[in-house]
Design an enzyme around this catalytic site. Structure first.
Site, PDB file in Angstrom:
ATOM      1  CD  GLN A 118      -2.049   6.568  -3.312  1.00 49.97           C
ATOM      2  OE1 GLN A 118      -1.363   7.404  -3.898  1.00 49.97           O
ATOM      3  NE2 GLN A 118      -2.549   6.777  -2.118  1.00 49.97           N
ATOM      4  CB  SER A 131      -7.706   1.264  -2.810  1.00 46.49           C
ATOM      5  OG  SER A 131      -6.829   1.207  -1.724  1.00 46.49           O
ATOM      6  NE  ARG A 145      -3.693  -1.218   0.063  1.00 44.15           N
ATOM      7  CZ  ARG A 145      -4.842  -1.598   0.612  1.00 44.15           C
ATOM      8  NH1 ARG A 145      -4.870  -2.592   1.470  1.00 44.15           N
ATOM      9  NH2 ARG A 145      -5.966  -0.981   0.305  1.00 44.15           N
ATOM     10  CG  ASP A 185      -4.538  -0.290  -3.435  1.00 43.26           C
ATOM     11  OD1 ASP A 185      -5.179  -1.355  -3.324  1.00 43.26           O
ATOM     12  OD2 ASP A 185      -4.099   0.333  -2.450  1.00 43.26           O
ATOM     13  CE1 TYR A 222      -3.682  -4.009   5.030  1.00 41.64           C
ATOM     14  CE2 TYR A 222      -1.318  -4.292   4.741  1.00 41.64           C
ATOM     15  CZ  TYR A 222      -2.578  -4.091   4.209  1.00 41.64           C
ATOM     16  OH  TYR A 222      -2.724  -3.970   2.866  1.00 41.64           O
TER      17      TYR A 222
HETATM   18  P1  NAD Z   1      -8.577  -3.967   5.315  1.00 43.42           P
HETATM   19  O1  NAD Z   1      -9.685  -4.136   4.313  1.00 43.42           O
HETATM   20  O2  NAD Z   1      -7.494  -4.969   5.329  1.00 43.42           O
HETATM   21  O3  NAD Z   1      -9.200  -3.890   6.778  1.00 43.42           O
HETATM   22  C1  NAD Z   1     -10.247  -2.997   7.058  1.00 43.42           C
HETATM   23  C2  NAD Z   1     -10.026  -2.370   8.389  1.00 43.42           C
HETATM   24  O4  NAD Z   1     -10.273  -3.331   9.417  1.00 43.42           O
HETATM   25  C3  NAD Z   1      -8.613  -1.847   8.652  1.00 43.42           C
HETATM   26  O5  NAD Z   1      -8.678  -0.448   8.834  1.00 43.42           O
HETATM   27  C4  NAD Z   1      -8.187  -2.579   9.909  1.00 43.42           C
HETATM   28  O6  NAD Z   1      -7.438  -1.758  10.789  1.00 43.42           O
HETATM   29  C5  NAD Z   1      -9.532  -2.920  10.521  1.00 43.42           C
HETATM   30  N1  NAD Z   1      -9.481  -3.977  11.551  1.00 43.42           N
HETATM   31  C6  NAD Z   1      -8.763  -5.119  11.604  1.00 43.42           C
HETATM   32  N2  NAD Z   1      -8.987  -5.782  12.756  1.00 43.42           N
HETATM   33  C7  NAD Z   1      -9.906  -5.058  13.446  1.00 43.42           C
HETATM   34  C8  NAD Z   1     -10.546  -5.219  14.698  1.00 43.42           C
HETATM   35  N3  NAD Z   1     -10.299  -6.253  15.496  1.00 43.42           N
HETATM   36  N4  NAD Z   1     -11.407  -4.265  15.080  1.00 43.42           N
HETATM   37  C9  NAD Z   1     -11.671  -3.204  14.302  1.00 43.42           C
HETATM   38  N5  NAD Z   1     -11.092  -2.983  13.111  1.00 43.42           N
HETATM   39  C10 NAD Z   1     -10.216  -3.903  12.688  1.00 43.42           C
HETATM   40  O7  NAD Z   1      -7.973  -2.510   5.168  1.00 43.42           O
HETATM   41  P2  NAD Z   1      -7.745  -1.630   3.868  1.00 43.42           P
HETATM   42  O8  NAD Z   1      -8.950  -0.891   3.529  1.00 43.42           O
HETATM   43  O9  NAD Z   1      -7.158  -2.512   2.832  1.00 43.42           O
HETATM   44  O10 NAD Z   1      -6.661  -0.605   4.412  1.00 43.42           O
HETATM   45  C11 NAD Z   1      -5.537  -1.051   5.146  1.00 43.42           C
HETATM   46  C12 NAD Z   1      -4.590   0.088   5.379  1.00 43.42           C
HETATM   47  O11 NAD Z   1      -3.936   0.439   4.171  1.00 43.42           O
HETATM   48  C13 NAD Z   1      -5.220   1.358   5.878  1.00 43.42           C
HETATM   49  O12 NAD Z   1      -4.318   1.942   6.780  1.00 43.42           O
HETATM   50  C14 NAD Z   1      -5.318   2.219   4.686  1.00 43.42           C
HETATM   51  O13 NAD Z   1      -5.370   3.596   5.007  1.00 43.42           O
HETATM   52  C15 NAD Z   1      -4.029   1.840   4.016  1.00 43.42           C
HETATM   53  N6  NAD Z   1      -4.050   2.147   2.586  1.00 43.42           N
HETATM   54  C16 NAD Z   1      -2.996   2.821   2.061  1.00 43.42           C
HETATM   55  C17 NAD Z   1      -2.975   3.115   0.719  1.00 43.42           C
HETATM   56  C18 NAD Z   1      -1.825   3.871   0.126  1.00 43.42           C
HETATM   57  O14 NAD Z   1      -1.170   4.598   0.794  1.00 43.42           O
HETATM   58  N7  NAD Z   1      -1.547   3.653  -1.109  1.00 43.42           N
HETATM   59  C19 NAD Z   1      -4.021   2.737  -0.092  1.00 43.42           C
HETATM   60  C20 NAD Z   1      -5.083   2.038   0.486  1.00 43.42           C
HETATM   61  C21 NAD Z   1      -5.078   1.735   1.841  1.00 43.42           C
END
Ligand code: NAD
Length: 377
Positions: free
Chosen positions: A126, A132, A121, A129, A229
């Site tokens: 991006q 996302s 990520r 992704d 994560y």
């Molecule tokens: P994901 O789909 O893997 O998970 C969804 C959410 O569930 C996450 O925010 C995680 O913290 C939460 N989670 C896990 N266990 C939990 C629990 N026990 N209770 C409550 N919540 C819980 O996540 P995602 O949407 O793929 O995003 C993961 C990370 O990657 C985030 O920090 C997001 O901001 C980041 N991200 C970065 C980029 C980038 O910079 N290019 C792009 C997309 C996402």
């Protein structure tokens, strides 16, 4: 290079891995593109739209696959399709790499398979992704789906016949899907609160006008949850979490559960006893259903009502319900990734590139992801 786009075969899948927009760019760059007839139909793309931008159309799926230097897919194709691919071909898509039984076969067939769910990520990745782009859609659709089951209005209404209270929405997990669910529920006028184990999400939740639900954490737990994560948490933390979430779920009309831990079963955030205490007519949309569910009572692929009248919805693949936009964004992700692979002299697989190294499952006969460690290792 010959790039092919087979139709998706998975039940309920409506997306397609290339659109006329991305095909036009590939043809413009000198590649030959062939699309299986009907591949775009459920994503609102007629065969003629592909033909108009220079793609060939084929009805012969096995022949089509056998011609591919690169096959673009949404899901891992069936075993018979993999047999049709020629050695050295590249397969690019969301290949569900964790525990996938087809990986040894892909390696044996000398296919270079790329699972884009494994992209880091990072800023550089991006535009590629897929998690996302697709989870954003799933988060949006989850809220709209909730409105189909919820027997009341979402916004507050002041009418001559009296005032209607706004719906109270609780979003669990504030990643890409959760953030879009918050934004969508707010747009519909709901009162929204959200919870994530990562304290850093508080600011994002508040910036969307929602309230952050906070489980008190020890310093150690804060440090563990502070990365990109969430990690799995201790039993003690889970108990504190479940008690607090039970309290908030009791007050909620709609729960949108999106919490995931990559490569692991989804965390259980809504127990059966919590559901038993929720209001009749309330709704739980469990976006984590495919990973085991955030709610203990979720049934994958089903919507049903508990004996106390709570709607439990465990549909899979919500992004596919918005197939046209989901395909359009997914195809752009794939096109951006192909920029790393397609060179004038042919396929370029640079193992020193971190995006290639992270996503490459099998290459030159080797299974690089998920192989059991050898006895001598
Ligand atoms: P994901 O789909 O893997 O998970 C969804 C959410 O569930 C996450 O925010 C995680 O913290 C939460 N989670 C896990 N266990 C939990 C629990 N026990 N209770 C409550 N919540 C819980 O996540 P995602 O949407 O793929 O995003 C993961 C990370 O990657 C985030 O920090 C997001 O901001 C980041 N991200 C970065 C980029 C980038 O910079 N290019 C792009 C997309 C996402």
């Amino acid at each position: 290079m010959h790039i092919v786009i087979p139709a998706e075969r998975l039940a309920g899948e409506r997306r397609v891995a290339a659109t006329p927009d991305t095909v036009k760019k590939l043809v413009g760059a000198g590649h030959v593109v062939t699309v299986e007839r009907g591949a775009g139909l459920h994503a609102a793309i007629a065969d003629a739209a592909y033909a108009d931008v220079g793609a060939g159309l084929s009805e012969q799926r096995q022949t089509l696959l056998a011609q591919a230097d690169v096959a673009l897919v949404v899901h891992m194709p069936e075993a018979a399709d993999l047999e049709a691919l020629k050695p050295g071909a590249a397969l690019v898509g969301m290949l569900a790499p964790y525990g996938n039984p087809l990986l040894p076969r892909l390696a044996a067939r000398r296919i270079s398979a790329f699972a884009l769910e494994l992209l880091p990520r990072t800023t550089r990745a991006q535009s590629m992704d897929v998690l996302s782009s697709q989870n954003n859609i799933a988060g949006y659709k989850a809220v709209l789906l909730a409105t189909q089951f919820y027997p009341r209005f979402m916004p507050m209404l002041m009418t001559a016949a009296g005032t209607v209270k706004p719906a109270r929405v609780l979003v669990l997990g504030v990643g890409v899907a959760g953030l879009q669910a918050i934004a969508t529920a707010k747009r519909l006028g709901a009162v929204v609160e959200a919870y994530d184990v990562r304290p850093a999400t508080r600011e994002q939740v508040e910036s969307l006008g929602a309230k952050f639900v906070e489980v008190p954490m020890t310093d150690e737990e804060k440090a563990a949850g502070g990365g990109v994560y969430a990690r799995e948490m201790s039993a003690d933390f889970q108990q504190r979490q479940n008690e607090l979430l039970a309290k908030h779920a009791r007050n909620a009309d709609i729960v949108i559960a999106t919490a995931l831990i990559p490569g692991k079963p989804a965390p259980r955030l809504v127990t059966a006893s919590t559901v038993a205490e929720m209001k009749p007519g309330s709704v739980i949309i469990d976006l984590a259903a495919e990973s085991g569910g955030n709610c203990e009572l979720t049934r994958l692929g089903e919507a049903y009502q508990s004996d106390r009248g709570v709607h439990l919805v465990g549909y899979a693949n919500l992004a596919s319900l918005l197939a046209a936009d989901a395909s359009s964004l997914y195809a752009r992700n794939l096109h951006a990734f192909l920029g790393l692979l397609l060179a004038p002299e042919g396929l370029k697989i640079d193992l020193a590139d971190e995006l290639i190294a992270a996503t490459l499952l099998t290459h030159q006969g080797e299974q690089r992801f998920g192989a059991a460690p050898s006895a001598t290792a």
